[in-house]
Enzyme design. Structure first.
Site, PDB file in Angstrom:
ATOM      1  N   LYS A  15       0.706  -1.032   0.060  1.00 22.02           N
ATOM      2  CA  LYS A  15      -0.369   0.001   0.070  1.00 22.02           C
ATOM      3  C   LYS A  15       0.962   1.450   0.228  1.00 22.02           C
ATOM      4  O   LYS A  15       0.489   1.982  -0.893  1.00 22.02           O
ATOM      5  CB  LYS A  15      -1.248  -0.210   0.918  1.00 22.02           C
ATOM      6  CG  LYS A  15      -1.631  -1.442   1.571  1.00 22.02           C
ATOM      7  CD  LYS A  15      -3.242  -0.392   2.981  1.00 22.02           C
ATOM      8  CE  LYS A  15      -2.136  -0.806   3.462  1.00 22.02           C
ATOM      9  NZ  LYS A  15      -1.428  -2.529   4.416  1.00 22.02           N
ATOM     10  N   ARG A  90      -8.957   1.272   9.000  1.00 20.91           N
ATOM     11  CA  ARG A  90      -8.741  -0.509   9.289  1.00 20.91           C
ATOM     12  C   ARG A  90      -9.659  -0.685   9.699  1.00 20.91           C
ATOM     13  O   ARG A  90      -9.607  -2.317  10.520  1.00 20.91           O
ATOM     14  CB  ARG A  90      -7.251   0.033   9.995  1.00 20.91           C
ATOM     15  CG  ARG A  90      -6.430  -0.588   9.171  1.00 20.91           C
ATOM     16  CD  ARG A  90      -5.186  -0.301  10.531  1.00 20.91           C
ATOM     17  NE  ARG A  90      -4.345  -0.991   9.894  1.00 20.91           N
ATOM     18  CZ  ARG A  90      -2.576  -0.757   9.298  1.00 20.91           C
ATOM     19  NH1 ARG A  90      -3.418   0.443   8.817  1.00 20.91           N
ATOM     20  NH2 ARG A  90      -1.576  -1.179   9.754  1.00 20.91           N
ATOM     21  N   ARG A 129      11.665  -6.261   5.625  1.00 23.87           N
ATOM     22  CA  ARG A 129      11.874  -5.016   5.529  1.00 23.87           C
ATOM     23  C   ARG A 129      12.437  -4.081   6.086  1.00 23.87           C
ATOM     24  O   ARG A 129      12.963  -3.757   7.099  1.00 23.87           O
ATOM     25  CB  ARG A 129       9.652  -4.635   5.657  1.00 23.87           C
ATOM     26  CG  ARG A 129       9.715  -3.583   4.793  1.00 23.87           C
ATOM     27  CD  ARG A 129       7.852  -3.359   4.397  1.00 23.87           C
ATOM     28  NE  ARG A 129       7.592  -3.074   6.071  1.00 23.87           N
ATOM     29  CZ  ARG A 129       6.102  -2.881   5.374  1.00 23.87           C
ATOM     30  NH1 ARG A 129       5.679  -2.716   5.207  1.00 23.87           N
ATOM     31  NH2 ARG A 129       5.982  -2.272   6.832  1.00 23.87           N
ATOM     32  N   ARG A 162      11.340  -1.378  11.338  1.00 25.96           N
ATOM     33  CA  ARG A 162      10.075  -0.649  12.033  1.00 25.96           C
ATOM     34  C   ARG A 162       9.997  -1.484  13.849  1.00 25.96           C
ATOM     35  O   ARG A 162      10.111  -2.901  13.155  1.00 25.96           O
ATOM     36  CB  ARG A 162       8.954  -0.569  11.621  1.00 25.96           C
ATOM     37  CG  ARG A 162       8.364   0.397  10.798  1.00 25.96           C
ATOM     38  CD  ARG A 162       7.529   0.416   9.602  1.00 25.96           C
ATOM     39  NE  ARG A 162       6.129   0.089  10.446  1.00 25.96           N
ATOM     40  CZ  ARG A 162       5.417  -0.225   9.481  1.00 25.96           C
ATOM     41  NH1 ARG A 162       5.293   1.152   8.119  1.00 25.96           N
ATOM     42  NH2 ARG A 162       4.438  -0.196  10.131  1.00 25.96           N
ATOM     43  N   ARG A 173      -0.150  -8.876  14.032  1.00 30.78           N
ATOM     44  CA  ARG A 173      -0.270  -7.599  13.034  1.00 30.78           C
ATOM     45  C   ARG A 173      -1.136  -8.514  12.217  1.00 30.78           C
ATOM     46  O   ARG A 173      -2.549  -8.236  11.390  1.00 30.78           O
ATOM     47  CB  ARG A 173       0.430  -6.692  12.394  1.00 30.78           C
ATOM     48  CG  ARG A 173       1.141  -6.285  13.136  1.00 30.78           C
ATOM     49  CD  ARG A 173       2.495  -5.188  12.738  1.00 30.78           C
ATOM     50  NE  ARG A 173       2.237  -4.374  11.264  1.00 30.78           N
ATOM     51  CZ  ARG A 173       3.109  -4.357  10.444  1.00 30.78           C
ATOM     52  NH1 ARG A 173       4.307  -4.607  10.578  1.00 30.78           N
ATOM     53  NH2 ARG A 173       2.827  -3.247   9.406  1.00 30.78           N
TER      54      ARG A 173
HETATM   55  P1  AMP Z   1       1.098   1.122   9.141  1.00 25.71           P
HETATM   56  O1  AMP Z   1       1.977   1.667   8.830  1.00 25.71           O
HETATM   57  O2  AMP Z   1      -0.226   1.585   7.837  1.00 25.71           O
HETATM   58  O3  AMP Z   1       1.515  -1.125   8.844  1.00 25.71           O
HETATM   59  O4  AMP Z   1       0.810   1.031  10.243  1.00 25.71           O
HETATM   60  C1  AMP Z   1       1.325   0.951  11.843  1.00 25.71           C
HETATM   61  C2  AMP Z   1       0.652   0.893  12.992  1.00 25.71           C
HETATM   62  O5  AMP Z   1      -0.292   2.267  13.411  1.00 25.71           O
HETATM   63  C3  AMP Z   1      -0.661  -0.242  13.014  1.00 25.71           C
HETATM   64  O6  AMP Z   1      -0.096  -1.628  13.522  1.00 25.71           O
HETATM   65  C4  AMP Z   1      -1.483  -0.046  13.724  1.00 25.71           C
HETATM   66  O7  AMP Z   1      -1.228   0.018  15.209  1.00 25.71           O
HETATM   67  C5  AMP Z   1      -0.975   1.307  13.503  1.00 25.71           C
HETATM   68  N1  AMP Z   1      -2.371   2.793  12.886  1.00 25.71           N
HETATM   69  C6  AMP Z   1      -2.185   2.728  11.656  1.00 25.71           C
HETATM   70  N2  AMP Z   1      -3.054   3.209  10.982  1.00 25.71           N
HETATM   71  C7  AMP Z   1      -4.388   2.885  11.906  1.00 25.71           C
HETATM   72  C8  AMP Z   1      -5.643   2.824  11.725  1.00 25.71           C
HETATM   73  N3  AMP Z   1      -5.890   3.174  10.715  1.00 25.71           N
HETATM   74  N4  AMP Z   1      -6.399   2.547  12.565  1.00 25.71           N
HETATM   75  C9  AMP Z   1      -5.704   2.185  13.609  1.00 25.71           C
HETATM   76  N5  AMP Z   1      -4.241   1.979  14.022  1.00 25.71           N
HETATM   77  C10 AMP Z   1      -3.989   1.944  12.748  1.00 25.71           C
END
Ligand code: AMP
Length: 216
Positions: A15, A90, A129, A162, A173
Site C-alpha cells: 500500500k 482499518r 523490510r 520498524r 499484525r
Molecule cells: P502501517 O504503517 O499502516 O502499517 O501502520 C502501523 C501501525 O499503526 C498499525 O499496526 C496500527 O497499530 C497503527 N495504525 C495505522 N493506521 C491505523 C488505523 N487506521 N487505525 C488504527 N491503527 C492504525
C-alpha cells in the site's frame, strides 16, 4: 483530475509503496495514518505515547484517535485536489466514520482498491523490510535491497527495521488484519466501490493494475 481513493490490503501488501508512486502520478497527497502516528511517536506527543503501545503490540490505535487525525488532515489545502488513503480505514467503524466525514465535506470517493497478497508472502515481505528514517521509502533485505547497504536510494537517509516488523509482532499484525480490517472488503463490495488487484509481481506492474482498475 481530482482523484480520491483508498488502498486496502494486509500489512506488507504494498500500500505504502504504491501510494507514493500514485501520489506522484495523480498529483495528490498520500495520507497514511501509520506515517502520521509514527511522526507523533517520534515527536513524543501525548498522542504518540498512547499510540506507541498499540503499535508495538501489533494491535490498532483506537478508532476515535485516527478518525480525528483524518478529519483534520482532509481539511488541509493539498487534500482539496484529491488524496490517497493508505492504512485508513482499518475497521468497519472507521469506514463508517469516513463515509460521514466525506459527506459532510462534500467529497466523493473514486474507488477502493484492494491489493491482494496471501499471508505467507506477507510474512516474508515484512520480515525483511527496511524503512527509511528520512522519507519512509521501503526496501527489502533480499527482494529489493538498496544500492548501498543501510542507505535509502531515494533520499540518502538511514534505513531501519520498524519495531512492528520484528518477527514476534508480524503474526499479531496479520491476526489483527484478518479480524478487524479484512471485513472492509465486504463493506466496500456492498457499497459497490471495490476493485481487487493482485499484489504479486513487479512494482510497476502493480501500479498499472491499480491505475486501470481506477480508471475503468
Ligand atoms: P502501517 O504503517 O499502516 O502499517 O501502520 C502501523 C501501525 O499503526 C498499525 O499496526 C496500527 O497499530 C497503527 N495504525 C495505522 N493506521 C491505523 C488505523 N487506521 N487505525 C488504527 N491503527 C492504525
Amino acid at each position: 483530475m481530482a482523484m480520491r481513493f483508498i488502498l486496502l490490503g494486509g500489512p506488507g501488501a504494498g500500500k505504502g509503496t504504491q501510494a507514493k508512486i500514485l501520489a506522484d502520478r495523480y498529483g495528490v497527497p498520500q495520507i497514511s495514518t501509520g506515517d502520521m502516528l509514527r511522526a507523533a511517536v517520534k515527536a513524543g506527543t501525548p498522542l504518540g505515547r498512547e499510540a506507541k503501545t498499540h503499535m508495538d503490540s501489533g494491535g490498532l490505535v483506537p478508532d476515535e484517535v485516527v478518525i480525528g487525525l483524518i478529519d483534520e488532515r482532509l481539511d488541509q489545502k493539498d487534500a482539496g485536489r484529491g488524496f490517497i488513503l493508505d492504512g485508513f480505514p482499518r475497521t468497519v467503524a472507521q469506514a463508517e466514520a469516513l463515509k460521514r466525514l466525506l459527506n459532510r465535506k462534500d467529497m466523493g470517493l473514486d474507488g477502493v482498491v484492494s491489493i491482494d497478497v496471501d499471508d505467507e508472502e506477507l510474512v516474508q515481505r515484512l520480515g525483511g523490510r527496511l524503512t527509511c528514517q528520512g522519507c519512509g521509502a521501503m526496501f527489502h533485505k533480499v527482494f529489493t535491497p538498496p544500492a548501498k547497504e543501510g542507505v535509502c536510494d531515494t533520499c540518502g537517509g538511514a534505513l531501519y527495521q520498524r519495531n512492528d516488523d520484528k518477527e514476534e509482532t508480524i503474526r499479531e499484525r496479520l491476526a489483527t488484519y484478518h479480524r478487524q480490517t479484512a471485513p472492509l472488503v465486504d463493506f466496500y463490495k456492498t457499497e459497490g466501490a471495490l476493485k481487487s488487484v493482485s499484489g504479486l509481481g513487479g512494482i510497476e506492474d502493480i501500479t498499472n493494475r491499480i491505475m486501470s482498475a481506477l480508471e475503468n
